[in-house]
Design an enzyme around this catalytic site. Structure first.
Site, PDB file in Angstrom:
ATOM      1  CB  VAL A  68      35.762 -28.483 -70.066  1.00  0.00           C
ATOM      2  CG1 VAL A  68      36.010 -29.073 -71.451  1.00  0.00           C
ATOM      3  CG2 VAL A  68      36.962 -27.661 -69.611  1.00  0.00           C
ATOM      4  CB  ALA A 113      29.965 -30.839 -69.600  1.00  0.00           C
ATOM      5  CE  LYS A 114      33.795 -34.769 -63.596  1.00  0.00           C
ATOM      6  NZ  LYS A 114      32.935 -35.961 -63.434  1.00  0.00           N
ATOM      7  N   GLY A 115      33.201 -29.851 -64.604  1.00  0.00           N
ATOM      8  CA  GLY A 115      33.539 -28.585 -63.975  1.00  0.00           C
ATOM      9  C   GLY A 115      34.297 -28.819 -62.692  1.00  0.00           C
TER      10      GLY A 115
END
Length: 425
Positions: A68, A113-115
């Site tokens: 995201v 962001a992040k994953g």
């Protein structure tokens, strides 16, 4: 402007609801329109991918991964990659939003962001984790890059995972691209001081908050909930500063010694036993969560989100709570702590050391010139202390909590950048 103007969806996770509520309060105090909330509450991009894995026994298992990108107004996206059996899209959305605020608060020119990939890496071999990493990287490759989105380690990932990501991306582009990820091994373009950066930042902020509350480190007791990637080194740094660490916990249990736990000896114990319990210089607590309610001065939740809740907040007596983890305090618990004059230092400030040194690593990779550990740590200290002073000043000026002050400062920075850029087309 009432925060009731900004509803959250019923399908949101607790973390996402808390993140949206924090944003709503900041938007209200800043006097922004509903459109600003809508823009900042909604991720810019999000991608969900299937990650087929060939297990070592030849069987095939399908995993699910997410990435995201919350906001890109101030620069490329930046955020960790976590491997955990509890990963959900809503969790990743919340973490990406908090990352946006964290970058803005410490003046790093990134968006958040992040994953994550939903699996427990402890149940998989190193070869299987490498296959997951390389397949996940190839699936999200259109979104990442040194000027697009730069992943970093998080829960369940480390510098080896970042090395595999960097190599997969580099092979796909035909040349080595060191700046595509941060948190890499130093031999592959990583930065000195990156591994302990989040922990050192937590320690700097904890010591600043102690001073703010009139507490002397050598007469202060602390407990660290989550003796892992962040908590372990934070405990060591605080112990070195004279703070008496009386309790720590991990996923297996918790230990307590009112006279103080020798952190270096505990690290040796963990190296052989694999857990904090059974340590000769402390007693095992009957329940891991008992640590939260001990008679201590400082509590450092450094594990996962949502551990300080309405059902336990009233039993927590620590005068100072410094968030080493992302989102450990729910909105209801926050209100209880504020009513009891317990100072909560929010995660977007307290654990920002990691993204700061990730930024330093990215700058070094782009310049192909690396700094000394002392240089990195001095820059980290200066940035963390400057952010602390800024948040405290704003909180006192507005008469609000540190969390609302930090979030408002960050939201104002991001919203101003968005408005200055204008709306395309």
């Amino acid at each position: 402007m009432s925060t009731e103007t900004y509803p959250t969806t019923q399908t949101s996770s607790n973390a996402l609801r808390d993140a949206q509520e924090q944003l709503a309060q900041a938007v209200s105090i800043l006097g922004y329109e509903q459109s600003i909330y809508d823009m900042l509450a909604t991720p810019r991009r999000e991608l969900t991918v299937s990650v087929p894995l060939r297990r070592d026994d030849g069987s095939v298992e399908l995993l699910i991964g997410h990435r995201v990108q919350h906001n890109l107004s101030r620069g490329p996206a930046k955020g960790g990659l976590r491997y955990s059996s509890t990963v959900t899209l809503d969790e990743v959305r919340a973490l990406a939003m908090w990352m946006t605020w964290k970058c803005a608060l410490v003046n790093v020119p990134y968006g958040g962001a992040k994953g994550g990939v939903r699996f427990d890496p402890k149940l998989y071999s190193a070869n299987e984790i490498q296959r997951v990493t390389r397949r996940y990287t190839s699936e999200i490759m259109p979104l990442i890059g040194p000027v697009q989105d730069i992943p970093a380690p998080d829960i369940g990932t480390d510098e080896q995972v970042m090395a595999w990501m960097m190599d997969t991306y580099s092979v796909g582009h035909g040349h080595t691209t060191l700046g595509v990820v941060t948190g890499k091994p130093v031999l592959l373009g990583g930065s000195h001081g990156r591994a302990d950066a989040t922990s050192l930042g937590v320690a700097h902020i904890a010591l600043a908050a102690m001073k703010y509350r009139g507490m002397t480190p050598t007469t202060t007791t602390a407990a660290v909930q989550g003796f892992g990637k962040v908590g372990r080194s934070a405990a060591r740094f605080l112990s070195d500063a004279g703070v008496r660490i009386v309790a720590v916990s991990d996923e297996y249990g918790a230990i307590h010694n009112p006279g103080g736990i020798p952190i270096l000896e505990l690290e040796k114990h963990i190296a052989t036993a694999g857990k904090v319990t059974g340590f000769a210089h402390a007693e095992d607590l009957p329940d891991r969560d008992n640590l939260l309610c001990l008679d201590i001065d400082v509590l450092i939740p450094a594990a996962v989100a949502g551990v300080l809740r309405a059902d336990n907040a009233r039993h927590i007596t620590a005068k100072l709570i410094v968030e080493g983890a992302n989102g450990p305090t729910t909105h209801t618990a926050d209100e209880i702590f504020r009513a009891n004059d317990q100072l909560v230092v929010p995660d977007i400030l307290a654990n920002a050391g990691g993204v700061l040194v990730s930024y330093f690593e990215w700058v070094q990779a782009n310049q192909a010139y690396w700094w000394s550990r002392t240089d990195v740590q001095n820059r980290l200290r200066d940035c963390m202390n400057a952010a602390w002073d800024r948040v405290v000043s704003d909180a006192e000026k507005r008469q609000v909590s540190l969390r609302l002050a930090a979030t408002s400062l960050a939201v104002e920075t991001v919203a101003t950048a968005h408005l200055m850029r204008g709306l395309y087309p």
